[in-house]
Design a protein around this motif. Structure first.
Motif, short mmCIF file in Angstrom:
data_model
loop_
_atom_site.label_atom_id
_atom_site.label_comp_id
_atom_site.label_asym_id
_atom_site.label_seq_id
_atom_site.Cartn_x
_atom_site.Cartn_y
_atom_site.Cartn_z
N ALA A 15 0.83 -1.20 0.00
CA ALA A 15 0.00 0.00 0.00
C ALA A 15 0.87 1.25 0.00
N ILE A 16 0.29 2.34 -0.51
CA ILE A 16 0.93 3.65 -0.48
C ILE A 16 -0.10 4.65 0.04
N LEU A 17 0.34 5.47 0.97
CA LEU A 17 -0.51 6.52 1.51
C LEU A 17 0.22 7.84 1.34
N ILE A 18 -0.46 8.83 0.79
CA ILE A 18 0.13 10.16 0.63
C ILE A 18 -0.68 11.14 1.47
N LEU A 19 0.05 11.90 2.29
CA LEU A 19 -0.56 12.88 3.17
C LEU A 19 -0.06 14.27 2.81
N ASP A 20 -0.88 15.28 3.07
CA ASP A 20 -0.41 16.64 2.88
C ASP A 20 0.35 17.09 4.13
N LYS A 21 0.81 18.33 4.14
CA LYS A 21 1.63 18.80 5.25
C LYS A 21 0.89 18.82 6.59
N ASP A 22 -0.45 18.79 6.55
CA ASP A 22 -1.25 18.77 7.77
C ASP A 22 -1.62 17.35 8.20
N GLY A 23 -1.15 16.34 7.47
CA GLY A 23 -1.44 14.95 7.83
C GLY A 23 -2.77 14.44 7.32
N LEU A 29 -3.36 4.10 -2.24
CA LEU A 29 -3.24 3.11 -3.31
C LEU A 29 -2.93 1.75 -2.71
N PRO A 30 -3.36 0.65 -3.22
CA PRO A 30 -4.17 0.48 -4.42
C PRO A 30 -5.64 0.84 -4.19
N THR A 31 -6.11 0.75 -2.93
CA THR A 31 -7.50 1.12 -2.62
C THR A 31 -7.54 1.74 -1.23
N ASN A 32 -8.61 2.46 -0.95
CA ASN A 32 -8.80 3.00 0.40
C ASN A 32 -8.84 1.89 1.43
N GLU A 33 -9.51 0.80 1.09
CA GLU A 33 -9.66 -0.31 2.04
C GLU A 33 -8.33 -0.95 2.37
N ALA A 34 -7.47 -1.12 1.38
CA ALA A 34 -6.16 -1.74 1.61
C ALA A 34 -5.32 -0.89 2.56
N VAL A 35 -5.34 0.41 2.37
CA VAL A 35 -4.56 1.30 3.23
C VAL A 35 -5.17 1.36 4.63
N ASP A 36 -6.49 1.48 4.69
CA ASP A 36 -7.15 1.56 6.00
C ASP A 36 -6.96 0.29 6.81
N GLN A 37 -6.93 -0.84 6.15
CA GLN A 37 -6.74 -2.12 6.84
C GLN A 37 -5.36 -2.17 7.51
N LEU A 38 -4.36 -1.60 6.88
CA LEU A 38 -3.02 -1.57 7.45
C LEU A 38 -2.86 -0.49 8.52
#
Length: 116
Positions: A15-23, A29-38
């Motif tokens: 998974a890949i998560l990108i955050l802005d400067k405020d978090g 990626l690849p999906t919201n669910e994959a990132v949220d699960q981790l």
């Protein structure tokens, strides 16, 4: 290199998560669910604490933080104004993941020039 190509370029990126400067999450990626699960976003405060402590000790600003968690490696990249977090299997070459920093710099620069 585009972000979706990272999955094809390096096997076992989960998974890949990108955050802005405020978090605030910008892209998952690849999906919201994959990132949220981790639950990757919960790791950000720890990386920020490391960065703050590093600057207080007069070290250079941390560009990347590598951690191992629950049979995976989590790498946090500080590429202003973004934070990129990658979760990958522990069998993935850590050096190859660290080399992605330059790709993330290009992605951030492209974004900044297109929004300016």
């Amino acid at each position: 290199m585009t972000l979706p190509n990272l999955f094809a370029h390096i096997d076992d990126i989960e998974a890949i998560l990108i955050l802005d400067k405020d978090g605030i999450p910008i892209l998952k990626l690849p999906t919201n669910e994959a990132v949220d699960q981790l639950d990757l976003q919960t790791l950000l405060p720890s990386a920020q604490i490391l960065q703050d402590q590093s600057s207080r000790m007069n070290f250079k600003k941390l560009k990347t933080v590598v951690t191992y968690w629950s049979a995976r490696q989590i790498i946090t990249y500080n590429v202003s104004p973004f934070v990129f977090i990658i979760a990958a299997d522990t069998n993935v070459n850590t050096g190859a993941l660290l080399n992605l920093y330059s790709d993330f710099q290009k992605i951030a620069a492209d974004h900044l020039t297109t929004t300016a």
